[in-house]
Design an enzyme around this catalytic site. Structure first.
Site, PDB file in Angstrom:
ATOM      1  N   HIS A  61       0.882  -1.148  -0.039  1.00 63.02           N
ATOM      2  CA  HIS A  61      -0.014   0.005  -0.012  1.00 63.02           C
ATOM      3  C   HIS A  61       0.850   1.274   0.150  1.00 63.02           C
ATOM      4  O   HIS A  61       2.163   1.015   0.503  1.00 63.02           O
ATOM      5  CB  HIS A  61      -0.936  -0.097   1.329  1.00 63.02           C
ATOM      6  CG  HIS A  61      -0.462   0.005   2.537  1.00 63.02           C
ATOM      7  ND1 HIS A  61       0.284   1.247   3.316  1.00 63.02           N
ATOM      8  CD2 HIS A  61      -0.089  -1.002   3.358  1.00 63.02           C
ATOM      9  CE1 HIS A  61       0.518   1.069   4.426  1.00 63.02           C
ATOM     10  NE2 HIS A  61       0.653  -0.360   4.692  1.00 63.02           N
ATOM     11  N   CYS A  70       2.539  -4.930   6.869  1.00 61.69           N
ATOM     12  CA  CYS A  70       2.451  -4.772   5.614  1.00 61.69           C
ATOM     13  C   CYS A  70       3.709  -3.972   4.790  1.00 61.69           C
ATOM     14  O   CYS A  70       4.589  -3.454   5.454  1.00 61.69           O
ATOM     15  CB  CYS A  70       1.319  -3.890   5.404  1.00 61.69           C
ATOM     16  SG  CYS A  70      -0.464  -4.782   5.793  1.00 61.69           S
TER      17      CYS A  70
END
Length: 541
Positions: free
Chosen positions: A433, A452
């Protein structure tokens, strides 16, 4: 004292001689049940405890595949012996291929029962090699819980059936070796480092904390000599940190993933001083990791090397896009896991649904203590997915552990996920992301996230992915972005994603790069390989 490679060859030659002698001799039959002769009985007993081997021999009627006198059996045996001769070249455990006892068994064959025992011993040797060379020595998840990769170990019965059906046994044995260019380059580097170690390595380490252009003295000479030995600098007699040394340092820094400014600061000196034996261990570990991985490299895939802090799009073996990344912090609950999956879609203007562990650990204590006034950028979400006004909550009635609501951050430029996320649904809830904290990409070591992978150039990454299905991917993306609405865009052709951990890897020119073992996982893998019998090639009496 003889090199290991000199010790291994007599084992193979002696077992070959023993085999050719033993299998050429007539074996006297034993008194036994004619419906289940002594050879078959010996095979069945020797295979007890190994369901795959037992199943194979039951299916083939207990016929020999190694110890008979046919040309096919001799060809299989020769192919096996030739393959195990090179086991140490692949970093496999030498002890697993010590054929001393097997040679003795072959020389002592005097009955069908003894022949059956040798038959199964050869089958076990074959399967040990086949499994280890094709899918690795270790099971990754046994080493570290963050290494969730499945090597897809093949069924032993399936391998035996394929081998005995092969017209060319030697070609079949060769087909078990990983066929990737990366594996071949790692193996080449292994040989090179072994030769250099025999000749004394890279020489004396640099005895300085830091050096910069213009300096002179013994430490500069040590730096010069080490750069020459590593292949970064042509032969030179200078004692001054001149332009040639600065250029060599820059090239080294590029390969080491460091800021390539040509100044030998502490991180650069530490990297230059890493012993050659440690680099060889990294290469052997990388070969084992390559055996765990199965990739169709003829098609597009995404490659995220956690130790390199980069994410790449690779098309037919060529890197078509690359960006810096931030990975999980080096803590037990935030390290980014290793696994492979398939990217199915991206979400433009994403909401952030705060994981419970982050809510309880970071946000809720302050929110409850302030009566709900803290962390105003987050919404409260009930079990039905509705937004709950903070004024409707009795904050004094809850602790972080008992708080009944979830936290959500709506789409915005300040959203923790930035303006786009790339989804490959997985058990870890890990994805790629955007991020509003852009300054972290300027750091050399970028382990800051909760697990992440944050991308420095997420928009460009999206354009590359969408180009496969949109004639004008940038306009398509931007038109959705300006709406501010959370929008899912499916990829027409989903893309495989590989989150890997390589402290030694090559570029397309064959140059080797090394990275720090940021999570300590390679140290664990090496310890497990040593426990399995792998060691650095050297000398034994």
């Amino acid at each position: 004292m003889l090199p290991l490679t000199c010790i291994r060859k007599p084992f193979v030659y002696s077992i070959a001689a023993a085999a050719m002698f033993a299998f050429a001799q007539p074996v006297q039959a034993e008194n036994t049940d004619l419906k289940f002769p002594a050879f078959a009985q010996a095979v069945a007993e020797a295979a007890l405890g190994d369901s795959e081997v037992a199943a194979y021999y039951r299916a083939n009627g207990y016929a020999p595949i190694w110890t008979g006198a046919t040309e096919a059996e001799r060809a299989r045996l020769q192919a096996l012996l030739k393959a195990i001769l090179s086991a140490s070249d692949h970093g496999l455990p030498v002890a697993a291929y010590d054929t001393t006892e097997l040679t003795r068994m072959m020389r002592d064959i005097s009955s069908p029962r003894a022949q059956g025992e040798v038959e199964v011993a050869l089958t076990h040797l074959f399967l040990t090699y086949a499994h280890q060379i094709q899918t690795g020595i270790l099971t990754p998840s046994d080493i570290d819980p963050g290494m969730t990769r499945d090597p897809h170990r093949r069924d032993g019965t399936e391998i035996l059936n394929a081998f005995t059906a092969a017209e060319n046994p030697e070609a079949f044995m060769h087909s078990l070796v990983p066929g990737s260019d990366e594996y071949a380059r790692l193996m080449h580097k292994k040989f090179e480092l072994e030769r250099l170690i025999e000749r004394g390595g890279w020489g004396q380490q640099v005895q300085a904390g830091a050096l910069k252009p213009g300096e002179s003295g013994l430490a500069v000479v040590q730096l010069r000599n080490r750069l020459i030995a590593m292949g970064y600098l042509s032969r030179s007699a200078t004692i001054t940190y001149d332009a040639a040394i600065q250029g060599a340092v820059q090239r080294f820094q590029e390969d080491a993933g460091l800021n390539a400014d040509g100044v030998a600061g502490p991180a650069t000196i530490d990297a230059i001083n890493v012993p050659m034996e440690e680099r060889l261990r990294s290469v052997i570990v990388a070969m084992e990791r390559e055996r765990w991985l199965s990739i169709d490299r003829s098609k597009r895939y995404i490659w995220v090397n956690l130790t390199d802090f980069t994410a790449r799009v690779v098309d037919a073996g060529s890197i078509t896009f690359e960006t810096r990344s931030v990975v999980g912090q080096n803590r037990s609950d935030t390290r980014t896991p290793e696994f492979s999956d398939v990217m199915e879609h991206l979400i433009i203007n994403p909401s952030w649904y705060v994981p419970r562990s982050i809510s309880v650990g970071e946000y809720l204590p302050g929110m409850i203590a302030s009566g709900g006034s803290g962390s105003g950028h987050l919404q409260l979400i009930d079990g039905a997915g509705r937004v709950v006004p903070r004024s409707a909550v009795n904050w004094e009635a809850y602790t972080p552990a008992s708080f009944p609501y979830d936290l959500k951050q709506p789409p915005s430029r300040g959203n923790a996920l930035g303006l786009v996320k790339f989804m490959f649904p997985n058990q870890h809830n890990v994805y790629l992301h955007d991020t509003p904290t852009k300054y972290l990409f300027d750091h050399e070591t970028r382990a800051y996230s909760h697990g992440c992978i944050r991308l420095q150039k997420p928009f460009d990454f999206a354009y590359v992915l969408l180009a496969a299905q949109e004639s004008d991917p940038k306009t398509f993306f931007q038109d959705i972005l300006v709406t501010g609405r959370e929008t899912q865009v499916n990829l027409v052709d989903p893309v495989p994603v590989h989150l890997v951990y390589r402290t030694a890897f090559s570029d397309l020119r064959g140059h080797m790069s090394y990275r720090a073992d940021v999570y300590g996982r390679d140290a664990k893998v090496w310890a497990a390989l040593e426990a399995a019998g792998v060691h650095l090639p050297g000398y034994e009496s």
